[in-house]
Design a protein around this motif. Structure first.
Motif, mmCIF file in Angstrom:
data_model
loop_
_atom_site.group_PDB
_atom_site.id
_atom_site.type_symbol
_atom_site.label_atom_id
_atom_site.label_comp_id
_atom_site.label_asym_id
_atom_site.label_seq_id
_atom_site.Cartn_x
_atom_site.Cartn_y
_atom_site.Cartn_z
ATOM 1 N N PRO A 81 12.003 -0.275 1.846
ATOM 2 C CA PRO A 81 11.396 -0.444 3.066
ATOM 3 C C PRO A 81 10.360 -1.480 3.244
ATOM 4 C CG PRO A 81 10.010 1.008 1.586
ATOM 5 C CD PRO A 81 11.245 0.690 0.892
ATOM 6 N N PRO A 82 10.052 -1.896 4.770
ATOM 7 C CA PRO A 82 9.249 -2.697 5.046
ATOM 8 C C PRO A 82 7.574 -2.366 4.418
ATOM 9 C CG PRO A 82 9.507 -1.707 7.081
ATOM 10 C CD PRO A 82 10.552 -1.088 5.685
ATOM 11 N N GLU A 83 6.716 -3.276 4.622
ATOM 12 C CA GLU A 83 5.363 -2.764 4.261
ATOM 13 C C GLU A 83 4.855 -2.074 5.631
ATOM 14 O OE1 GLU A 83 3.226 -2.953 1.833
ATOM 15 O OE2 GLU A 83 5.001 -3.323 0.780
ATOM 16 N N PRO A 84 4.240 -0.914 5.677
ATOM 17 C CA PRO A 84 3.575 -0.408 6.819
ATOM 18 C C PRO A 84 2.757 -1.233 7.750
ATOM 19 C CG PRO A 84 3.087 0.516 4.758
ATOM 20 C CD PRO A 84 3.612 -0.463 4.409
ATOM 21 N N ALA A 85 3.073 -1.345 9.155
ATOM 22 C CA ALA A 85 2.316 -1.955 10.056
ATOM 23 C C ALA A 85 1.404 -1.082 10.505
ATOM 24 C CB ALA A 85 3.526 -2.547 11.097
#
Length: 846
Positions: free
Chosen positions: A534-538
């Motif tokens: 996953p991406p890093e949380p925004a």
């Protein structure tokens, strides 16, 4: 995390006959030497103690907590919780804390004696002299290994991105009403099977009406559908049912099962959750409005952090308050983390089909989920205020908000106006009495009377003088009423159960060693399961400053089209709720240990379609219900085809026919009331109802009957979804027919067959009262005409026209009851009605 060596770089040099031994530690510049006496102390006193009490778990093979006690270097290096011994601070050493039962409790089967603890302390004070100072080889981990996050596990079918597959080309194109049929037919053809014929209209309308509304069709609706020869009659039926307000009542129940909805806290007192019914109503309205599923999830996870916060989105966050709450925990910190674990378990399983909660105490044993991933997930919820502290009053402070709801706004405005008017009248009357009395006051009393708080005492002293006793009593009563009104003003806003956070800054989140909240490991930050790449949380804190924005970041990732799980999991549930089983038989577990999909390409096609069609559930209903797959009969074209199907696919995984099913618990109760004509469908929403429960059932509670109210006859006849869901007290008929367990997320209910079901449907007070009402209704409408009585009863129960054989069988039964058992005609009719409500055709679809 396991601490172990891959390469041994140093060996113990033992100088035979020399007065001392040397340990080569990790640095060549450091040499630890122990005297012969110190080593003898270890051999005589410490090694036997460790062997007896510690080596079972902390020597070779797969050691507990990653800690080995077989070498000095391993002890100093430690395990998952860090170094076992701190030679610079002996009292802070985990080893000494554990044997003193301070945090850890080791050995777990009983505390060591004070003498044994003193020996260990002396050993530590000497610097841990040992004859085996360095591991001579890396100890092999034996047995089962937890799956790792790597390319192999990332390639698991459900962790891969959803890619819309091509629709198969099949020979029997005439049977294909939409792409669903092509996928099913291709699988059947590969197995040498053919689909069952289309169900007859009588069965089809009953099936689809129950599927969409949880209610039986009326005999008139069945007759009209059978008579309608237009080619789009079935499509119009589906549209009508999807627009019915009762669709939301039925489909909300599936979601409430998933999120462990209940209206009480469990544990001994099992007190009610205030205003929790608003969440139930929110779910019903969301299904009726066909709220996009991504919005539905975002409102529940972060309704208070969205760009537009609405009353609905605040009510939706009541999702976080549905779990158990111990109002008197022995360990408050543990209770707090138990609450977070409940949220993590429900969110990950219901929305993602992952059992993240299995990694609370250690690496997940079946899925590639490190323990750190679990606590990264927990970190999104770390700032949430606990449901309450101890007393119920703390729940209002931590979990209740005032919200200006449209429903009831006029009544609230009127209540406030009436309150203000009454208060003004009281103050005017009191002021008149005060003005009259003030004319008679002199000196200091006249000055003191300017202070409002002194007026009552001054008037009391002069009661019976210039102010009459009756006038003073009036003043006294008005004063008490004024104080009562001022302390209890009517609410200008409605109260809702919802989420609250501690503020804009979250406390740190740590990995908890073995899940113990009192032993913190490394600090971690919010993050998503790493196996999904996953991406890093925004994370963007909302402008109101009351929360961190973490939950919104989680919600946005969960509903992202790039998330490989969310759409797959939900379309599988929609399929399950129509067909009785999902394409994936383990609907809450899409991990490595879950079931493989029976039709993986169809699942991905449905997931892609779901997202492309705006996450609309009603669109997916239409798609599934219009397929010929759904319209198949529950039996093959003939006995030969039936036997052939059972031989090749006995569990019907390939869907060569439609599976028969029993009605769910709520459907059974609602259908009984509908059949006899007393079901109250007019009243929707609002506080829950309390059907009558026998005293002997109430007696089973720790506090018999407490918090089980009494509803009006009109309310008792409402649909079962409005029944108060008390965790320690289930309505008997619902409990007998496998109502959901509300302590955990419930992805699929059991369908048991057990004696209490038959006993309850024959002997319970509820069923006999309904049979009596049914018989009275029949007598009022058709009189004493026995065949007419039988016909009407069977029409209402079976939603079809009974044949002459069935009518004669009923007549014979009633005659037998009168002649052989001495019953009156009225009693015989009541018993026939009771029999009709027990027919398999009434309780089963198809």
């Amino acid at each position: 995390m396991w601490f172990r060596r891959d390469v041994v770089t140093w060996i113990l040099m033992v100088l035979a006959g020399a007065p001392s031994f040397a340990l080569a530690a990790e640095s060549e510049e450091t040499t630890v030497k122990f005297s012969a006496e110190e080593l003898q102390f270890y051999t005589d006193s410490i090694e036997p103690l460790l062997k007896e009490h510690c080596y079972k778990c902390h020597s070779t093979g797969k050691v507990k907590g990653g800690l080995r006690l077989t070498a000095r270097e391993s002890i100093l290096q430690g395990g998952e919780s860090g170094a076992a011994v701190d030679l610079a601070d002996i009292d802070a050493s985990l080893l000494m804390q554990a044997v003193n039962y301070d945090g850890y409790e080791m050995p777990p089967d009983g505390k060591l004696s004070e003498d044994q603890i003193a020996l260990l302390r002396s050993w530590v004070e000497q610097g841990l002299p040992m004859t085996t100072l360095v591991e001579t080889a890396p100890a092999e981990e034996e047995g089962f290994h937890s799956p790792q996050v790597n390319e192999e596990t990332r390639n698991h079918w459900s962790f891969r991105p959803v890619v819309r597959p091509d629709v198969p080309v099949v020979n029997e194109e005439a049977w294909v009403a939409n792409p669903i049929d092509a996928f099913i037919l291709a699988g059947l053809a590969d197995a040498g099977l053919a689909p069952a014929p289309t169900a007859d209209r009588e069965k089809l309308i009953r099936r689809v009406t129950y599927d969409l509304t949880g209610l039986p069709p009326s005999p008139e609706e069945v007759a009209a559908f059978i008579a309608d020869e237009s080619p789009d009659a079935y499509e119009h039926l589906i549209d009508r049912l999807l627009e019915s307000p009762h669709y939301g009542e039925h489909w909300a129940r599936y979601w409430l099962d998933l999120v462990r909805y209940a209206e009480s806290n469990s544990y001994e007192r099992d007190n009610p959750k205030p205003y929790v019914w608003r969440y139930r109503d929110y779910v019903i309205r969301s299904f009726n409005d066909d709220k996009p599923y991504d919005q539905f999830l975002k409102e529940q996870l972060a309704g208070d952090e969205l760009d537009e916060v609405t009353p609905d989105s605040l009510i939706a966050t009541g999702y976080y308050r549905l779990g158990l709450w111990d109002d008197e925990p022995a360990d408050p910190l543990l209770a707090f983390y138990d609450g977070l674990d409940d949220i993590a378990a429900t969110t990950s399983q219901a929305m993602l089909g992952l059992r993240l909660n299995c990694a609370r105490c250690h690496e997940h044993k079946l899925d590639p989920i490190p323990q750190e991933d679990y606590y990264r997930f927990i970190s999104f919820f770390r700032n949430i205020r606990h449901y309450g502290v101890r007393a119920d009053a703390t729940v209002f402070e931590a979990s209740i908000r005032d919200v200006d709801l449209p429903e009831g706004r006029e009544e609230r405005v009127k209540d406030v106006a009436d309150w203000e008017k009454q208060l003004a009248e009281i103050k005017t009357t009191m002021a008149g009495i005060e003005t009259e009395a003030a004319q008679h006051l002199v000196g200091g009393e006249k000055d003191d009377f300017q202070d409002q708080s002194s007026r009552f005492d001054i008037l009391k002293r002069h009661a019976g003088e210039f102010i009459g006793q009756e006038q003073f009593d009036t003043y006294k009563n008005l004063r008490a009423l004024r104080e009562k009104l001022e302390k209890n003003p009517p609410g200008r806003h409605a109260k809702v159960l919802s989420i609250k956070e501690q503020g804009a800054e979250a406390p740190p989140t740590h990995v908890l060693v073995r899940g113990n909240p009192h032993i913190e490991g490394e600090e971690i930050s919010p993050g998503f399961p790493s196996v999904l790449s996953p991406p890093e949380p925004a994370i963007h804190p909302p402008a109101h400053g009351d929360s961190t924005g973490r939950r919104r970041a989680l919600a946005e990732w969960i509903v992202s089209p790039q998330n490989p799980l969310t759409a797959r999991v939900m379309v599988n549930r929609i399929w399950q709720w129509h067909f009785g089983r999902g394409l994936v038989r383990s609907p809450n577990d899409f991990g490595l240990s879950g079931d493989m999909p029976t039709h993986p390409e169809l699942l991905d096609w449905l997931a892609a379609e779901f997202v492309d069609r705006g996450w609309s559930l009603k669109t997916m209903h239409r798609l599934i219900l219009m397929s010929n797959t759904y319209r198949m009969a529950s039996t093959a074209v003939d006995q030969t085809a039936e036997e052939h199907g059972h031989a090749i696919d006995p569990t019907n995984d390939l869907l060569w026919k439609f599976d028969m099913r029993r009605l769910r618990a709520e459907e059974i109760r609602d259908s009984i009331l509908a059949a006899i004509g007393t079901l109250n469908l007019e009243k929707m929403f609002g506080p829950s109802i309390y059907p009558v429960i026998p005293e002997e059932v109430l007696a089973g509670q720790s506090r018999p009957g407490e918090n089980w109210g009494k509803s009006s006859d009109e309310d008792i006849r409402r649909r079962s979804i409005y029944i108060h869901s008390k965790r320690s007290l289930a309505v008997p008929i619902l409990a007998a027919f496998d109502v959901a367990n509300t302590e955990f997320t419930c992805p699929a209910r059991f369908a048991t067959t057990q004696p209490t079901q038959a006993l309850g449907l024959l002997n319970s007070t509820f069923i006999n009262e309904q049979a009596e009402t049914f018989a009275q209704t029949i007598r009022e409408q058709v009189g004493d005409d026995r065949p007419a009585q039988i016909r009407m009863a069977l029409q209402r129960v079976l939603q079809r026209e009974p044949n002459e054989v069935e009518i004669q069988r009923g007549v014979d039964l009633m005659t037998s009851l009168e002649e052989e058992h001495g019953m009156s005609p009225d009693e015989a009719l009541r018993y026939f009605c009771l029999t009709a409500l027990n027919l398999n055709e009434f309780l089963y679809l198809d």
